[in-house]
Design a protein around this motif. Structure first.
Motif, PDB file in Angstrom:
ATOM      1  N   VAL A 280       8.501 -11.761  -4.276  1.00 33.72           N
ATOM      2  CA  VAL A 280       7.655 -11.514  -5.626  1.00 33.72           C
ATOM      3  C   VAL A 280       6.553 -10.606  -5.278  1.00 33.72           C
ATOM      4  O   VAL A 280       5.879 -11.038  -4.384  1.00 33.72           O
ATOM      5  CB  VAL A 280       7.471 -12.841  -6.126  1.00 33.72           C
ATOM      6  N   THR A 281       6.139  -9.488  -5.959  1.00 30.22           N
ATOM      7  CA  THR A 281       4.879  -8.896  -5.922  1.00 30.22           C
ATOM      8  C   THR A 281       4.380  -8.687  -7.090  1.00 30.22           C
ATOM      9  O   THR A 281       5.286  -8.249  -8.147  1.00 30.22           O
ATOM     10  CB  THR A 281       5.122  -7.556  -5.013  1.00 30.22           C
ATOM     11  N   VAL A 282       3.077  -8.987  -7.423  1.00 28.71           N
ATOM     12  CA  VAL A 282       2.507  -8.459  -8.619  1.00 28.71           C
ATOM     13  C   VAL A 282       1.423  -7.616  -8.240  1.00 28.71           C
ATOM     14  O   VAL A 282       0.365  -7.995  -7.662  1.00 28.71           O
ATOM     15  CB  VAL A 282       2.027  -9.987  -9.252  1.00 28.71           C
ATOM     16  N   GLU A 283       1.468  -6.490  -8.742  1.00 26.88           N
ATOM     17  CA  GLU A 283       0.550  -5.262  -8.289  1.00 26.88           C
ATOM     18  C   GLU A 283      -0.200  -5.017  -9.516  1.00 26.88           C
ATOM     19  O   GLU A 283       0.197  -4.935 -10.541  1.00 26.88           O
ATOM     20  CB  GLU A 283       1.208  -3.984  -7.834  1.00 26.88           C
ATOM     21  N   SER A 284      -1.544  -4.747  -9.353  1.00 21.05           N
ATOM     22  CA  SER A 284      -2.396  -4.146 -10.535  1.00 21.05           C
ATOM     23  C   SER A 284      -3.458  -3.215  -9.812  1.00 21.05           C
ATOM     24  O   SER A 284      -3.609  -3.402  -8.909  1.00 21.05           O
ATOM     25  CB  SER A 284      -3.096  -5.335 -11.210  1.00 21.05           C
ATOM     26  N   TYR A 285      -3.770  -2.317 -10.823  1.00 21.08           N
ATOM     27  CA  TYR A 285      -4.789  -1.219 -10.433  1.00 21.08           C
ATOM     28  C   TYR A 285      -6.007  -1.526 -10.845  1.00 21.08           C
ATOM     29  O   TYR A 285      -6.281  -1.573 -12.066  1.00 21.08           O
ATOM     30  CB  TYR A 285      -4.203   0.392 -10.700  1.00 21.08           C
ATOM     31  N   GLY A 286      -7.109  -1.405 -10.009  1.00 24.30           N
ATOM     32  CA  GLY A 286      -8.355  -1.853 -10.207  1.00 24.30           C
ATOM     33  C   GLY A 286      -9.462  -2.031  -9.144  1.00 24.30           C
ATOM     34  O   GLY A 286      -8.986  -1.472  -8.150  1.00 24.30           O
ATOM     35  N   ASP A 346     -11.618   1.589  -6.553  1.00 26.91           N
ATOM     36  CA  ASP A 346     -10.443   1.134  -6.999  1.00 26.91           C
ATOM     37  C   ASP A 346      -9.118   1.408  -6.007  1.00 26.91           C
ATOM     38  O   ASP A 346      -9.186   1.998  -5.307  1.00 26.91           O
ATOM     39  CB  ASP A 346      -9.994   1.940  -8.262  1.00 26.91           C
ATOM     40  N   GLY A 347      -8.294   0.426  -6.516  1.00 27.73           N
ATOM     41  CA  GLY A 347      -7.111   0.566  -5.633  1.00 27.73           C
ATOM     42  C   GLY A 347      -6.072  -0.582  -6.187  1.00 27.73           C
ATOM     43  O   GLY A 347      -6.267  -0.928  -7.362  1.00 27.73           O
ATOM     44  N   LEU A 348      -5.016  -0.806  -5.382  1.00 29.44           N
ATOM     45  CA  LEU A 348      -4.020  -1.504  -5.888  1.00 29.44           C
ATOM     46  C   LEU A 348      -4.254  -2.975  -5.208  1.00 29.44           C
ATOM     47  O   LEU A 348      -4.603  -3.265  -3.828  1.00 29.44           O
ATOM     48  CB  LEU A 348      -2.562  -1.285  -5.393  1.00 29.44           C
ATOM     49  N   ASN A 349      -4.307  -3.906  -5.966  1.00 26.70           N
ATOM     50  CA  ASN A 349      -4.498  -5.614  -5.668  1.00 26.70           C
ATOM     51  C   ASN A 349      -3.122  -5.980  -5.598  1.00 26.70           C
ATOM     52  O   ASN A 349      -2.576  -5.923  -6.768  1.00 26.70           O
ATOM     53  CB  ASN A 349      -5.408  -6.172  -6.691  1.00 26.70           C
ATOM     54  N   VAL A 350      -2.543  -6.369  -4.523  1.00 24.37           N
ATOM     55  CA  VAL A 350      -1.158  -6.875  -4.271  1.00 24.37           C
ATOM     56  C   VAL A 350      -1.126  -8.066  -4.006  1.00 24.37           C
ATOM     57  O   VAL A 350      -1.652  -8.862  -2.749  1.00 24.37           O
ATOM     58  CB  VAL A 350      -0.271  -5.905  -3.438  1.00 24.37           C
TER      59      VAL A 350
END
Lengths: 359, 216
Positions: A280-286, A346-350
């Motif tokens: 499972v991966t949950v990615e958000s951009y911030g 900013d970038g992807l927090n995974v």
């Protein structure tokens, strides 16, 4: 800088930097105020680990080193009866107000050493009171749930799934809110009692379905924040999970939505991978979690400055709860940041984890 | 030759969920009648009774219900200082095979962990109907099956020193009795195997459960 304990000490005290403070019973003697040396601490080198130790200063005053919890306090300008036998007679005569007996100091010190325990006990009592109040909240949520179900039961449809499908958007939204509330309440139980993460039996759980349900619950909230949620991947695996597992998608998706940049998508990937596991991966951009905080973001009470600046919500408990639940299931959630734009911005927090189909 | 092959309990087909819901007797014990979706589940075919408090402990210990959904607080203060936990302990002592679901909003309370550990499964409040149905259906399909009841019976017989070959013969007779819908026959077969009164009563209860599951 003055030691905080000095403010509640009945005797005069001196800080390591030579700062003097009056006690609330006995003030600083004028001789100490005029003293240029202010080297009291050098005359009070501890020789034992006793809570109270008596030393003498060159001017003839008693110095009493007090150890309370992890703090050390030095009382100066005192004339401790029986222990201070070398004070010159004129000094003794001119400073009668500085006289104190050792038993009194011991008594104060004994009372003070109880303070941390009493504060802790009081904090525990208040926390329990607050938590017990949760029971009433749960009762109220049960009532709301029953009423919502009664409304649904009156709708056309052969099964409750069909009836929910036939519900108005407002009613569907209400149902989602109630479900979200239920899951959040179970999170609060884990905060007070981490072993609650292991309550009940483990059941085969379709991970994709659980995440999909949570995504549906958050869609409305995400839309208000102008954030989209996209799911991708294929998973048929059904790892064996406790009921508490629901809190993991809740925390990860909630955080991703909360800290995502407007106009960006949160991406939730669920895939069966070799070794009979689901990944499972949950990615958000911030904004990325600062380097120095990456090791501690799963610790209780940790909130990155970036999260504090983006929203006042959040207690720093979510990721800790997710960690507790993951540990109950025997896996670990990891965090990774992927720089997309300029470094440090900013970038992807995974957030990701892998769990086996069978424990 | 096939005529003389011993029948196995697995040859009895398992029931569809809808039928299991009708035949499984569920009891909800909770001082708050809104906490469990009783009315809704009844409409969906579940056989559910509701007690606001423990009315008759002996009935619970005798295994009158297949599943007991038990709250921890405010249900048995008149009976035990430990309230619901005291009841759960008493049931499990008298009838270890009784399925009990811990149902409480007190999951935050560290002192109540034993309640959750002792129960067969748990439902932390508040719950919605979907979750309740999932849990009950799971329990029915996993624990309340002829195969499971027979597992308990054969365990009791084994502990009582009955040889494997004889147990296999008893299994054959029980299956045949169930197939010809002979409830009394099942009880008689099991009763003839032991002399101990307590064990006898446990076997009689299990025979009744198996028969009830097949609608006898």
């Amino acid at each position: 800088m003055a030691v905080p304990l000095a403010g509640i000490c009945p005797y005069p005290t001196v800080s390591k930097s030579g700062e003097l403070a009056d006690g609330y019973l006995i003030a600083q003697p004028s001789l100490c105020k005029k003293c240029k040396a202010r080297d009291c601490w050098t005359h009070a080198s501890p020789v034992t680990t006793d809570t109270l130790q008596h030393f003498m200063c060159p001017k003839g005053f008693s110095l009493v080193l007090v150890r309370l919890s992890e703090k050390t306090l030095l009382c100066n300008g005192l004339l401790v009866a029986l222990l201070n036998t070398t004070c010159p007679a004129p000094v003794r005569k001119a400073n009668k107000s500085q006289r104190v007996c050792w038993q009194e100091i011991q008594k104060w010190c004994g009372a003070m050493s109880e303070v941390p325990r009493l504060i802790e006990a009081e904090a525990d009592r208040r926390a329990q009171e607050a938590i017990v109040g949760l029971h009433d909240v749960k009762t109220a949520v049960s009532l709301v749930t029953r009423n919502a179900e009664a409304i649904i039961a009156g709708l056309p449809g052969a099964s409750d799934e069909e009836q929910i499908e036939n519900a108005s958007p407002a009613l569907k939204s209400l149902l989602k809110s109630v479900e979200l509330l239920q899951t959040r309440l179970s999170m609060s139980s884990i905060v007070a009692n981490p072993s609650a993460a292991r309550h009940g039996q483990r059941h085969p759980t379709p991970v994709f379905k659980v995440f999909h349900r949570m995504v549906r619950l958050f869609e409305e909230l995400a839309a208000r924040r102008k954030v989209g949620i996209r799911m991708f991947g294929t998973s048929y695996g059904k790892p064996s999970c406790y009921d508490s597992f629901d809190t993991i998608p809740l925390v990860l998706i909630d955080n991703a939505v909360k800290y995502s940049r407007e106009g960006k998508d949160v991406r939730v990937g669920i895939n069966d991978v070799p070794g009979n596991k689901v990944r499972v991966t949950v990615e958000s951009y911030g904004r990325l979690v600062p380097e120095e905080m990456r090791k501690t973001i799963f610790e209780r009470g940790t909130r990155a400055p970036v999260s504090q600046s983006l929203t006042s919500q959040g207690s720093g408990l979510g990721l800790w709860i997710a960690k507790v639940v993951a540990e109950a299931h025997g896996f670990e959630i990891t965090y990774e940041s992927i720089v997309v734009d300029s470094p440090g911005q900013d970038g992807l927090n995974v957030f990701s984890f892998e769990m086996p189909f069978s424990p | 030759m096939a005529l003389f092959r011993r029948r196995k309990i697995d040859s009895i087909p398992s029931l569809p969920v809808a039928e299991l819901r009708k035949r499984t007797r569920v009891l909800v014990i909770d001082d708050d009648e809104n906490s469990f979706p009783i009315a809704l589940l009844k409409r969906e075919g579940y056989a559910i009774d509701y007690w606001p408090k423990v009315e008759d402990l002996a009935r619970l210990e005798r295994g009158e219900y297949d599943i007991i959904v038990l709250d921890i607080r405010g249900v048995a203060e008149h009976w035990s200082v430990d309230d619901g936990l005291g009841v759960l302990e008493a049931i499990k002592e008298a009838n270890p095979a009784q399925v009990v679901v811990a149902f409480s909003g007190q999951s935050f309370d560290l002192s109540k962990n034993r309640f959750w550990r002792l129960a067969d499964d748990s439902l932390p409040k508040p719950v919605d109907a979907a979750k309740c149905k999932r849990l009950l259906d799971n329990l029915m399909q996993q624990k309340l099956t002829i195969r499971n009841y027979w597992g308990t019976v054969s365990g009791i017989l084994r502990n009582g020193g009955v040889p494997e070959r004889k147990i296999s013969g008893i299994e054959d007779k029980v299956v045949r009795a169930l197939e010809r819908k002979d409830k009394k026959g099942v009880t008689d077969i099991l009763s003839s195997t032991v002399e101990n009164a307590e064990v006898l009563s446990r076997l009689a209860r299990l025979a009744a459960k198996m028969a009830a599951l097949l609608g006898l």
